[in-house]
Design a protein around this motif. Structure first.
Motif, PDB file in Angstrom:
ATOM      1  N   ALA A 179       0.827  -1.212   0.000  1.00 51.09           N
ATOM      2  CA  ALA A 179       0.000   0.000   0.000  1.00 51.09           C
ATOM      3  C   ALA A 179       0.860   1.260   0.000  1.00 51.09           C
ATOM      4  CB  ALA A 179      -0.938   0.001   1.208  1.00 51.09           C
ATOM      5  N   LEU A 180       1.989   1.231   0.707  1.00 54.36           N
ATOM      6  CA  LEU A 180       2.878   2.392   0.732  1.00 54.36           C
ATOM      7  C   LEU A 180       3.562   2.594  -0.612  1.00 54.36           C
ATOM      8  CD1 LEU A 180       4.470   2.032   4.265  1.00 54.36           C
ATOM      9  CD2 LEU A 180       2.899   3.814   3.503  1.00 54.36           C
ATOM     10  N   GLY A 181       3.844   1.511  -1.309  1.00 53.91           N
ATOM     11  CA  GLY A 181       4.421   1.606  -2.642  1.00 53.91           C
ATOM     12  C   GLY A 181       5.736   2.350  -2.687  1.00 53.91           C
ATOM     13  N   GLU A 182       6.114   2.716  -3.869  1.00 54.74           N
ATOM     14  CA  GLU A 182       7.356   3.455  -4.103  1.00 54.74           C
ATOM     15  C   GLU A 182       7.011   4.878  -4.506  1.00 54.74           C
ATOM     16  OE1 GLU A 182      10.541   2.386  -3.755  1.00 54.74           O
ATOM     17  OE2 GLU A 182       9.769   0.485  -2.998  1.00 54.74           O
ATOM     18  N   THR A 183       7.404   5.836  -3.694  1.00 54.92           N
ATOM     19  CA  THR A 183       7.174   7.242  -4.013  1.00 54.92           C
ATOM     20  C   THR A 183       8.521   7.919  -4.135  1.00 54.92           C
ATOM     21  OG1 THR A 183       5.117   7.219  -2.776  1.00 54.92           O
ATOM     22  CG2 THR A 183       6.026   9.370  -3.276  1.00 54.92           C
ATOM     23  N   SER A 184       8.800   8.473  -5.291  1.00 56.82           N
ATOM     24  CA  SER A 184      10.108   9.075  -5.516  1.00 56.82           C
ATOM     25  C   SER A 184      10.192  10.491  -4.953  1.00 56.82           C
ATOM     26  CB  SER A 184      10.429   9.092  -7.004  1.00 56.82           C
ATOM     27  OG  SER A 184       9.448   9.814  -7.716  1.00 56.82           O
ATOM     28  N   GLU A 185       9.083  11.191  -4.897  1.00 61.74           N
ATOM     29  CA  GLU A 185       9.117  12.587  -4.454  1.00 61.74           C
ATOM     30  C   GLU A 185       8.131  12.806  -3.318  1.00 61.74           C
ATOM     31  OE1 GLU A 185       8.269  16.943  -6.367  1.00 61.74           O
ATOM     32  OE2 GLU A 185       9.144  15.410  -7.639  1.00 61.74           O
ATOM     33  N   LYS A 186       8.667  13.091  -2.136  1.00 62.55           N
ATOM     34  CA  LYS A 186       7.821  13.370  -0.978  1.00 62.55           C
ATOM     35  C   LYS A 186       7.593  14.865  -0.857  1.00 62.55           C
ATOM     36  CE  LYS A 186       9.112   9.365   1.725  1.00 62.55           C
ATOM     37  NZ  LYS A 186       7.870   8.768   2.156  1.00 62.55           N
ATOM     38  N   GLN A 187       6.441  15.237  -0.312  1.00 66.25           N
ATOM     39  CA  GLN A 187       6.110  16.644  -0.133  1.00 66.25           C
ATOM     40  C   GLN A 187       5.967  16.941   1.355  1.00 66.25           C
ATOM     41  OE1 GLN A 187       3.297  18.392  -2.646  1.00 66.25           O
ATOM     42  NE2 GLN A 187       3.800  17.135  -4.393  1.00 66.25           N
ATOM     43  N   ALA A 208      -4.827   5.391   1.872  1.00 70.09           N
ATOM     44  CA  ALA A 208      -4.061   5.791   3.050  1.00 70.09           C
ATOM     45  C   ALA A 208      -2.564   5.584   2.807  1.00 70.09           C
ATOM     46  CB  ALA A 208      -4.513   4.991   4.272  1.00 70.09           C
ATOM     47  N   GLY A 209      -2.199   4.459   2.220  1.00 66.27           N
ATOM     48  CA  GLY A 209      -0.790   4.174   1.942  1.00 66.27           C
ATOM     49  C   GLY A 209      -0.161   5.199   1.018  1.00 66.27           C
ATOM     50  N   LYS A 210      -0.870   5.531  -0.046  1.00 67.16           N
ATOM     51  CA  LYS A 210      -0.343   6.532  -0.986  1.00 67.16           C
ATOM     52  C   LYS A 210      -0.198   7.896  -0.316  1.00 67.16           C
ATOM     53  CE  LYS A 210      -1.929   4.396  -5.253  1.00 67.16           C
ATOM     54  NZ  LYS A 210      -2.823   4.482  -6.403  1.00 67.16           N
ATOM     55  N   THR A 211      -1.132   8.230   0.565  1.00 69.98           N
ATOM     56  CA  THR A 211      -1.076   9.515   1.271  1.00 69.98           C
ATOM     57  C   THR A 211       0.143   9.568   2.179  1.00 69.98           C
ATOM     58  OG1 THR A 211      -3.490   9.684   1.218  1.00 69.98           O
ATOM     59  CG2 THR A 211      -2.337  11.082   2.801  1.00 69.98           C
ATOM     60  N   PHE A 212       0.332   8.544   2.997  1.00 68.45           N
ATOM     61  CA  PHE A 212       1.481   8.523   3.906  1.00 68.45           C
ATOM     62  C   PHE A 212       2.797   8.442   3.136  1.00 68.45           C
ATOM     63  CE2 PHE A 212      -1.558   6.964   7.214  1.00 68.45           C
ATOM     64  CZ  PHE A 212      -1.366   8.021   8.099  1.00 68.45           C
ATOM     65  N   ALA A 213       2.823   7.686   2.053  1.00 68.97           N
ATOM     66  CA  ALA A 213       4.053   7.540   1.270  1.00 68.97           C
ATOM     67  C   ALA A 213       4.480   8.846   0.615  1.00 68.97           C
ATOM     68  CB  ALA A 213       3.868   6.457   0.211  1.00 68.97           C
ATOM     69  N   ALA A 214       3.532   9.701   0.279  1.00 69.89           N
ATOM     70  CA  ALA A 214       3.846  10.947  -0.422  1.00 69.89           C
ATOM     71  C   ALA A 214       4.198  12.087   0.526  1.00 69.89           C
ATOM     72  CB  ALA A 214       2.664  11.360  -1.295  1.00 69.89           C
ATOM     73  N   ALA A 215       4.039  11.879   1.837  1.00 65.79           N
ATOM     74  CA  ALA A 215       4.255  12.957   2.802  1.00 65.79           C
ATOM     75  C   ALA A 215       5.589  12.820   3.516  1.00 65.79           C
ATOM     76  CB  ALA A 215       3.137  12.961   3.825  1.00 65.79           C
ATOM     77  N   GLU A 216       6.251  13.931   3.686  1.00 61.66           N
ATOM     78  CA  GLU A 216       7.467  13.995   4.485  1.00 61.66           C
ATOM     79  C   GLU A 216       6.996  14.304   5.907  1.00 61.66           C
ATOM     80  OE1 GLU A 216      11.175  13.463   5.358  1.00 61.66           O
ATOM     81  OE2 GLU A 216      10.690  13.593   3.247  1.00 61.66           O
ATOM     82  N   LEU A 217       7.013  13.290   6.759  1.00 67.12           N
ATOM     83  CA  LEU A 217       6.501  13.453   8.119  1.00 67.12           C
ATOM     84  C   LEU A 217       7.577  14.006   9.047  1.00 67.12           C
ATOM     85  CD1 LEU A 217       4.551  10.089   8.457  1.00 67.12           C
ATOM     86  CD2 LEU A 217       3.654  12.340   7.831  1.00 67.12           C
ATOM     87  N   THR A 218       7.142  14.780  10.029  1.00 66.03           N
ATOM     88  CA  THR A 218       8.063  15.302  11.034  1.00 66.03           C
ATOM     89  C   THR A 218       8.282  14.235  12.093  1.00 66.03           C
ATOM     90  OG1 THR A 218       6.257  16.221  12.335  1.00 66.03           O
ATOM     91  CG2 THR A 218       7.247  17.662  10.677  1.00 66.03           C
ATOM     92  N   GLN A 219       9.202  14.498  13.010  1.00 65.82           N
ATOM     93  CA  GLN A 219       9.501  13.517  14.044  1.00 65.82           C
ATOM     94  C   GLN A 219       8.351  13.414  15.046  1.00 65.82           C
ATOM     95  OE1 GLN A 219      13.350  14.050  15.710  1.00 65.82           O
ATOM     96  NE2 GLN A 219      13.313  12.102  16.759  1.00 65.82           N
ATOM     97  N   THR A 220       7.600  14.501  15.237  1.00 66.00           N
ATOM     98  CA  THR A 220       6.457  14.501  16.148  1.00 66.00           C
ATOM     99  C   THR A 220       5.173  14.509  15.327  1.00 66.00           C
ATOM    100  OG1 THR A 220       7.704  15.740  17.780  1.00 66.00           O
ATOM    101  CG2 THR A 220       5.306  15.746  18.014  1.00 66.00           C
ATOM    102  N   VAL A 221       4.285  13.577  15.629  1.00 67.79           N
ATOM    103  CA  VAL A 221       3.025  13.453  14.897  1.00 67.79           C
ATOM    104  C   VAL A 221       1.886  13.401  15.907  1.00 67.79           C
ATOM    105  CG1 VAL A 221       1.678  11.979  13.365  1.00 67.79           C
ATOM    106  CG2 VAL A 221       4.139  12.190  13.027  1.00 67.79           C
ATOM    107  N   VAL A 222       0.826  14.134  15.646  1.00 69.49           N
ATOM    108  CA  VAL A 222      -0.369  14.109  16.490  1.00 69.49           C
ATOM    109  C   VAL A 222      -1.477  13.416  15.703  1.00 69.49           C
ATOM    110  CG1 VAL A 222      -2.086  15.508  17.685  1.00 69.49           C
ATOM    111  CG2 VAL A 222       0.296  16.257  17.634  1.00 69.49           C
TER     112      VAL A 222
END
Length: 75
Positions: A30-38, A57-71
């Motif tokens: 579901a996370l797949g391969e995403t070359s460019e994160k935003q 959901a997988g594509k959404t999370f894979a495309a996002a550059e997440l911070t160290q803290t998540v709420v």
């Protein structure tokens, strides 16, 4: 540090695979391969059973550059 509560899987095998390896494989696919994160300040991600919304959901999370803290906000 606050005490963490562990929620045990009450619907394993119904909305997502019950076996750990099958679930791990499903999430990896579901996370797949995403070359460019935003960079994202927030995400709105569906949370229905994996068979219904796991790919989205997988594509959404894979495309996002997440911070160290998540709420996480949920009902």
């Amino acid at each position: 540090m606050p005490q963490l509560k562990i929620r045990h899987p009450h619907v394993a095998g119904q909305f997502y695979p019950a076996e750990a390896e099958t679930l791990r494989s499903f999430v990896k696919q579901a996370l797949g391969e995403t070359s460019e994160k935003q960079t994202a300040k927030g995400l709105l991600v569906p949370h229905a059973g994996y068979v219904f919304s796991g790919e989205t959901a997988g594509k959404t999370f894979a495309a996002a550059e997440l911070t160290q803290t998540v709420v996480v906000l949920c009902p």
